[in-house]
Write an enzyme that holds these catalytic residues in place. Sequence first.
Site, PDB file in Angstrom:
ATOM      1  N   PRO A 110       0.800  -1.229   0.000  1.00 52.11           N
ATOM      2  CA  PRO A 110       0.000   0.000   0.000  1.00 52.11           C
ATOM      3  C   PRO A 110       0.832   1.279   0.000  1.00 52.11           C
ATOM      4  CG  PRO A 110      -0.094  -1.094   2.142  1.00 52.11           C
ATOM      5  CD  PRO A 110       0.559  -2.056   1.190  1.00 52.11           C
ATOM      6  N   ASN A 111       0.300   2.238  -0.723  1.00 51.27           N
ATOM      7  CA  ASN A 111       0.858   3.603  -0.830  1.00 51.27           C
ATOM      8  C   ASN A 111       2.115   3.697  -1.687  1.00 51.27           C
ATOM      9  OD1 ASN A 111      -1.096   5.003   0.913  1.00 51.27           O
ATOM     10  ND2 ASN A 111      -0.227   3.726   2.520  1.00 51.27           N
ATOM     11  N   ARG A 137       4.998  11.031  -2.589  1.00 52.01           N
ATOM     12  CA  ARG A 137       4.846  10.632  -1.190  1.00 52.01           C
ATOM     13  C   ARG A 137       6.173  10.831  -0.441  1.00 52.01           C
ATOM     14  NH1 ARG A 137       4.764   4.432   1.000  1.00 52.01           N
ATOM     15  NH2 ARG A 137       4.385   4.980   3.156  1.00 52.01           N
ATOM     16  N   TYR A 195      11.415   8.704   0.647  1.00 57.35           N
ATOM     17  CA  TYR A 195      11.312   7.654  -0.370  1.00 57.35           C
ATOM     18  C   TYR A 195      11.936   8.008  -1.720  1.00 57.35           C
ATOM     19  CZ  TYR A 195       8.155   5.615   3.034  1.00 57.35           C
ATOM     20  OH  TYR A 195       7.628   5.078   4.185  1.00 57.35           O
ATOM     21  N   ASN A 217       8.094  -5.739  -1.301  1.00 55.91           N
ATOM     22  CA  ASN A 217       8.065  -4.574  -0.421  1.00 55.91           C
ATOM     23  C   ASN A 217       6.606  -4.447   0.021  1.00 55.91           C
ATOM     24  OD1 ASN A 217       8.048  -2.198   0.939  1.00 55.91           O
ATOM     25  ND2 ASN A 217       9.061  -0.991  -0.658  1.00 55.91           N
ATOM     26  N   ALA A 226       3.484  -0.842   4.582  1.00 55.06           N
ATOM     27  CA  ALA A 226       3.004  -0.838   5.969  1.00 55.06           C
ATOM     28  C   ALA A 226       2.570  -2.222   6.447  1.00 55.06           C
ATOM     29  CB  ALA A 226       1.860   0.159   6.113  1.00 55.06           C
ATOM     30  N   GLU A 237      13.044  -9.596   0.830  1.00 57.50           N
ATOM     31  CA  GLU A 237      12.260  -8.457   1.341  1.00 57.50           C
ATOM     32  C   GLU A 237      13.044  -7.172   1.071  1.00 57.50           C
ATOM     33  OE1 GLU A 237      11.718  -8.747   5.554  1.00 57.50           O
ATOM     34  OE2 GLU A 237      10.753  -6.782   5.704  1.00 57.50           O
ATOM     35  N   HIS A 248      12.955  -2.774   1.342  1.00 56.31           N
ATOM     36  CA  HIS A 248      12.372  -1.485   1.744  1.00 56.31           C
ATOM     37  C   HIS A 248      13.240  -0.365   1.209  1.00 56.31           C
ATOM     38  CE1 HIS A 248       9.609  -3.561   4.332  1.00 56.31           C
ATOM     39  NE2 HIS A 248      10.628  -4.288   4.748  1.00 56.31           N
ATOM     40  N   ARG A 256      13.961   4.533  11.691  1.00 57.41           N
ATOM     41  CA  ARG A 256      12.709   5.270  11.748  1.00 57.41           C
ATOM     42  C   ARG A 256      11.930   4.935  13.034  1.00 57.41           C
ATOM     43  NH1 ARG A 256       9.761   4.757   6.169  1.00 57.41           N
ATOM     44  NH2 ARG A 256       8.606   6.510   7.097  1.00 57.41           N
ATOM     45  N   ARG A 296       8.222   0.544  13.116  1.00 56.07           N
ATOM     46  CA  ARG A 296       8.702   0.025  11.823  1.00 56.07           C
ATOM     47  C   ARG A 296       9.867  -0.946  11.996  1.00 56.07           C
ATOM     48  NH1 ARG A 296       6.134   3.443   7.961  1.00 56.07           N
ATOM     49  NH2 ARG A 296       5.769   5.496   8.873  1.00 56.07           N
TER      50      ARG A 296
HETATM   51  C1  DQA Z   1       8.549   0.951   3.301  1.00 55.32           C
HETATM   52  C2  DQA Z   1       8.726   1.172   4.812  1.00 55.32           C
HETATM   53  C3  DQA Z   1       7.417   0.968   5.543  1.00 55.32           C
HETATM   54  O1  DQA Z   1       7.595   1.187   6.935  1.00 55.32           O
HETATM   55  C4  DQA Z   1       6.375   1.944   5.043  1.00 55.32           C
HETATM   56  O2  DQA Z   1       5.129   1.699   5.658  1.00 55.32           O
HETATM   57  C5  DQA Z   1       6.244   1.938   3.558  1.00 55.32           C
HETATM   58  C6  DQA Z   1       7.433   1.799   2.730  1.00 55.32           C
HETATM   59  C7  DQA Z   1       9.825   1.285   2.515  1.00 55.32           C
HETATM   60  O3  DQA Z   1       9.916   0.882   1.361  1.00 55.32           O
HETATM   61  O4  DQA Z   1      10.704   1.972   3.042  1.00 55.32           O
HETATM   62  O5  DQA Z   1       5.165   2.159   3.021  1.00 55.32           O
HETATM   63  O6  DQA Z   1       8.255  -0.425   3.079  1.00 55.32           O
END
Ligand code: DQA
Length: 147
Positions: free
Chosen positions: A13-14, A21, A26, A77, A80, A101, A103, A110, A114
């Site tokens: 998501p997002n 964003r 990011y 990835n 959240a 995995e 990120h 952070r 997280r």
């Molecule tokens: C993320 C890190 C997560 O904590 C966050 O919720 C994201 C992006 C990253 O790519 O740094 O949406 O996965």
Amino acid sequence: MAENPVILILNGPNLNMLGQREPEIYGSQTLADIEAACIDQGKKLGLAVDFRQSNLEGELVTWVQENSNQVAGLIINSAAYTHTSVAILDSLLNFSPPVIEVHLSNIFKRETFRHHSYISGAADGVICGLGAKGYLLALDALADMID
Ligand code: DQA
């Protein structure tokens, strides 16, 4: 000639909002930019890339389930959902090919919430904090692992 092995890349998501964003966290690349870079890197490595994004937990679970016997590796990835989803963890525990995995940000630098990842319990490797390059490094790692 045999077809190139497929690497599935799932984004949670997002991540569809990348570019606008929180660019200070990011970066300025959009998800489409990252997809293009992954397809490019895949070509260099002899891998086909199937790149997807969903804002829905269940859709990510379904994609993991459907692809266990279809792809050579998975990069995820889960955004959240990394910090909340036992459902995605369970789907990955039943997924045979190697899993990396990724990120974009360094989740350990952070907020405390997280710092824990459910996904890591099913991942063969974890890359974080290297921005979009993490996806390309994950592709390199998978190319070695499935060689
Ligand atoms: C993320 C890190 C997560 O904590 C966050 O919720 C994201 C992006 C990253 O790519 O740094 O949406 O996965």
